[in-house]
Design an enzyme around this catalytic site. Sequence first.
Site, short mmCIF file in Angstrom:
data_model
loop_
_atom_site.label_atom_id
_atom_site.label_comp_id
_atom_site.label_asym_id
_atom_site.label_seq_id
_atom_site.Cartn_x
_atom_site.Cartn_y
_atom_site.Cartn_z
N HIS A 55 0.85 -1.18 0.00
CA HIS A 55 0.00 0.00 0.00
C HIS A 55 0.89 1.24 0.00
CE1 HIS A 55 0.53 -0.70 4.47
NE2 HIS A 55 0.89 0.57 4.36
P1 TYD Z 1 -1.55 -2.49 7.57
O1 TYD Z 1 -1.03 -1.10 7.73
O2 TYD Z 1 -2.26 -2.82 6.27
O3 TYD Z 1 -0.38 -3.54 7.85
P2 TYD Z 1 0.85 -4.02 6.95
O4 TYD Z 1 1.11 -2.99 5.93
O5 TYD Z 1 1.96 -4.21 7.92
O6 TYD Z 1 0.46 -5.32 6.36
O7 TYD Z 1 -2.52 -2.81 8.80
C1 TYD Z 1 -3.08 -4.10 8.99
C2 TYD Z 1 -4.39 -3.93 9.73
O8 TYD Z 1 -4.16 -3.35 11.02
C3 TYD Z 1 -5.39 -3.01 9.02
O9 TYD Z 1 -6.68 -3.54 9.16
C4 TYD Z 1 -5.30 -1.71 9.78
C5 TYD Z 1 -4.88 -2.13 11.16
N1 TYD Z 1 -4.02 -1.13 11.82
C6 TYD Z 1 -4.54 -0.33 12.84
O10 TYD Z 1 -5.72 -0.45 13.21
N2 TYD Z 1 -3.72 0.59 13.44
C7 TYD Z 1 -2.42 0.76 13.07
O11 TYD Z 1 -1.71 1.62 13.64
C8 TYD Z 1 -1.90 -0.05 11.99
C9 TYD Z 1 -0.48 0.11 11.53
C10 TYD Z 1 -2.73 -0.98 11.41
#
Ligand code: TYD
Length: 138
Positions: A55
């Site tokens: 993303h």
């Molecule tokens: P995401 O940022 O997509 O994780 P990565 O890029 O490491 O795979 O986040 C995964 C899930 O966690 C998504 O549903 C959003 C949630 N999330 C939060 O609620 N708070 C946060 O601070 C972060 C980083 C993620």
Amino acid sequence: MNKLNPGPGGLHEVFTLRDDLGTIGVIEGEQLLSFPVKRVYFIYSVAQGAERGAHAHKQLRQLIFAAQGSFTVTLDDGSQIQDYILDSPTKALMVEPGNWRTLKGFSHDAVVMVLASLEYDEADYIRDYQEFLEWRGR
Ligand code: TYD
């Protein structure tokens, strides 16, 4: 902290204090902490072979480092792609907004530390690569 390698993000060397008792890593000062930290999050117990991220963020700035273990961050600004291997707590990667990022190659013990400029906001994410390219005007 010294900038090692400018690019779509930027790798910085974390200042360390070593003595017989161990090592202290210090992240301070405006050169690297160029934003007020509004959130700190960390990722650990990563499943073997997992790829995370995939993303971009519209506004969020992040400083990413491996508190333990290693992993690779790939940054894509829509025209250039660069890999950064974070395999030591002495390396910190500044990720500017507008970079598609992927994290992979996690060691079993990897702990990803992220200092972030904003609180969590799903509206700041771009999770579709085609939409990202359009947003970048590519
Ligand atoms: P995401 O940022 O997509 O994780 P990565 O890029 O490491 O795979 O986040 C995964 C899930 O966690 C998504 O549903 C959003 C949630 N999330 C939060 O609620 N708070 C946060 O601070 C972060 C980083 C993620």
